[in-house]
Design a protein around this motif. Structure first.
Motif, mmCIF file in Angstrom:
data_model
loop_
_atom_site.group_PDB
_atom_site.id
_atom_site.type_symbol
_atom_site.label_atom_id
_atom_site.label_comp_id
_atom_site.label_asym_id
_atom_site.label_seq_id
_atom_site.Cartn_x
_atom_site.Cartn_y
_atom_site.Cartn_z
ATOM 1 N N ASP A 1 17.939 39.488 -104.593
ATOM 2 C CA ASP A 1 17.881 39.198 -103.157
ATOM 3 C C ASP A 1 18.711 37.963 -102.797
ATOM 4 O O ASP A 1 19.448 37.964 -101.807
ATOM 5 N N SER B 1 22.052 38.462 -100.583
ATOM 6 C CA SER B 1 21.948 37.910 -99.231
ATOM 7 C C SER B 1 22.983 36.802 -99.011
ATOM 8 O O SER B 1 23.562 36.694 -97.918
ATOM 9 N N GLY C 1 26.198 38.501 -98.507
ATOM 10 C CA GLY C 1 26.182 39.119 -97.184
ATOM 11 C C GLY C 1 26.435 38.123 -96.068
ATOM 12 O O GLY C 1 27.196 38.397 -95.129
ATOM 13 N N ILE D 1 19.041 38.830 -92.962
ATOM 14 C CA ILE D 1 19.637 38.428 -94.237
ATOM 15 C C ILE D 1 19.224 36.988 -94.547
ATOM 16 O O ILE D 1 19.014 36.620 -95.707
ATOM 17 N N TRP D 2 19.086 36.174 -93.493
ATOM 18 C CA TRP D 2 18.630 34.789 -93.697
ATOM 19 C C TRP D 2 17.172 34.768 -94.143
ATOM 20 O O TRP D 2 16.807 33.998 -95.042
ATOM 21 N N ILE E 1 15.758 36.939 -95.878
ATOM 22 C CA ILE E 1 15.794 37.349 -97.283
ATOM 23 C C ILE E 1 16.235 36.188 -98.164
ATOM 24 O O ILE E 1 15.633 35.909 -99.203
ATOM 25 N N PHE E 2 17.273 35.488 -97.745
ATOM 26 C CA PHE E 2 17.829 34.387 -98.532
ATOM 27 C C PHE E 2 16.798 33.284 -98.778
ATOM 28 O O PHE E 2 16.707 32.739 -99.882
ATOM 29 N N ILE F 1 15.139 42.592 -99.752
ATOM 30 C CA ILE F 1 16.010 43.644 -99.214
ATOM 31 C C ILE F 1 15.219 44.941 -99.084
ATOM 32 O O ILE F 1 15.275 45.625 -98.063
#
Length: 211
Positions: free
Chosen positions: A10, A14, A17, A100-101, A103-104, A110
């Protein structure tokens, strides 16, 4: 063990991404600002792992006078609230990119059960039966490739439970690529209702996705 590997995946994906998609982020931010009044990002209280709360991020697709904390599919006439740019973002699922943030930083994964709204008590309770509240919520998951908005709560929770029970790399890979297909085809997207898919259709979807 796999959850630790999953978290590492992840973080790496991320970060990649966020870097690669940064030009698209800038274009969408400009389009949203020019289209309607209000903030670029939409923050909403959601249920995370172990039923803790976090704020999910999306590009704003609706007017600022839209009723708060109400799923779009439960609005009687959602189209009246969706902006012009918002229609495009929702159709292409680009409104989900800011997650995506989430997730980061570790609030989401994801792949995993889609995070419920804080007031979706029936879904949260149903997920408890399957341990689906005890894993990180995901950008997409098994329920999203088997009906999305059309699934009734009990079926959605059961699919989330099946994901938790299996929880391996190859299921994540399957969910990832099937999600891309679903987004392109707009499978299961409902703007004015939910639970419309019959059990036979759900079974057919699962059979197709297992091939």
């Amino acid at each position: 063990m796999y959850l630790k590997i999953k978290r590492l995946i992840d973080i790496i994906l991320s970060l990649i991404g966020l870097i690669i998609l940064s030009p698209i982020f800038l274009v969408l931010i400009l389009a949203i600002k020019l289209d309607s009044k209000g903030p670029v990002l939409f923050k909403q209280k959601r249920v995370g792992i172990h039923k803790t709360y976090f704020y999910i991020l999306k590009f704003r697709t609706m007017r600022i006078d839209t009723p708060k904390d109400t799923p779009t599919h439960l609005l009687q006439n959602p189209d009246q609230y969706i902006t012009k740019v918002g229609k495009f973002l929702r159709k292409t699922s680009l409104d989900e990119l800011p997650q995506i943030w989430n997730i980061f930083v570790g609030q989401m994964s994801i792949i995993g059960p889609r995070p419920a709204l804080w007031n979706q008590y029936s879904l949260i309770k149903e997920r408890d039966k399957y341990g689906a509240n005890d894993v990180p919520p995901g950008l997409t998951g098994l329920a999203q490739i088997n009906g999305r908005d059309e699934l009734p709560i009990d079926v959605k929770a059961k699919l989330d439970g099946e994901y938790v029970e299996t929880l391996d790399f190859w299921l994540d890979v399957k969910c990832f690529f099937c999600t891309i297909v679903s987004v392109v085809k707009r499978d299961g997207v409902v703007e004015g209702g939910t639970g419309r898919i019959g059990n036979k259709e759900i079974a057919n979807n699962k059979a197709r996705n297992s091939k």
